[in-house]
Design a protein around this motif. Structure first.
Motif: not given
Length: 121
Positions: A78, A104-107, A101-102, A98-99
């Motif tokens: 990460f 990692e979440a696949g968003k 985290i997105k 922020e990007k």
């Protein structure tokens, strides 16, 4: 032949707040400018080779996770991705986190994932 030497020598006392650097700058200001130049140079080098910037990012994440003893590899990956975005794209630290985290979440949008590295940041 007795000559008085009183009043012929001027003595100056220095203090820790006196400026010792050229140009009238304070010591702390010169040190701060030096660290700033070092940081700018480091960022420029890692922008040219962003993959190399992931190494200290990964080490920082693993070191922090080792303090808690959980998820060293996840934390390392990460922080490596965050440092990559920070150095490659010149994003702010909060924007890179922020990007990441997105991602990692696949968003994270496909255009952000495949975004080319700009020549100059």
């Amino acid at each position: 032949m007795d000559e008085s030497t009183a009043g012929t020598m001027k003595t100056e006392t220095g203090s820790s707040s006196d400026s010792v650097a050229e140009g009238g700058k304070g010591v702390y200001q010169v040190i701060e400018e030096g660290w700033d130049a070092l940081g700018q140079g480091t960022r420029h080098v890692f922008h040219a080779l962003p993959g190399h910037g992931t190494i200290p990012g990964f080490a920082l994440g693993v070191g922090a996770a080792m303090a808690f003893g959980v998820g060293e590899l996840v934390a390392g990956c990460f922080t490596a991705y965050v440092s990559y975005r920070y150095f490659a794209y010149g994003e702010s630290l909060s924007e890179a986190i922020e990007k990441a985290i997105k991602f990692e979440a696949g968003k994270l949008e496909e255009k952000e994932i495949n975004k080319p590295i700009p020549k100059d940041v």
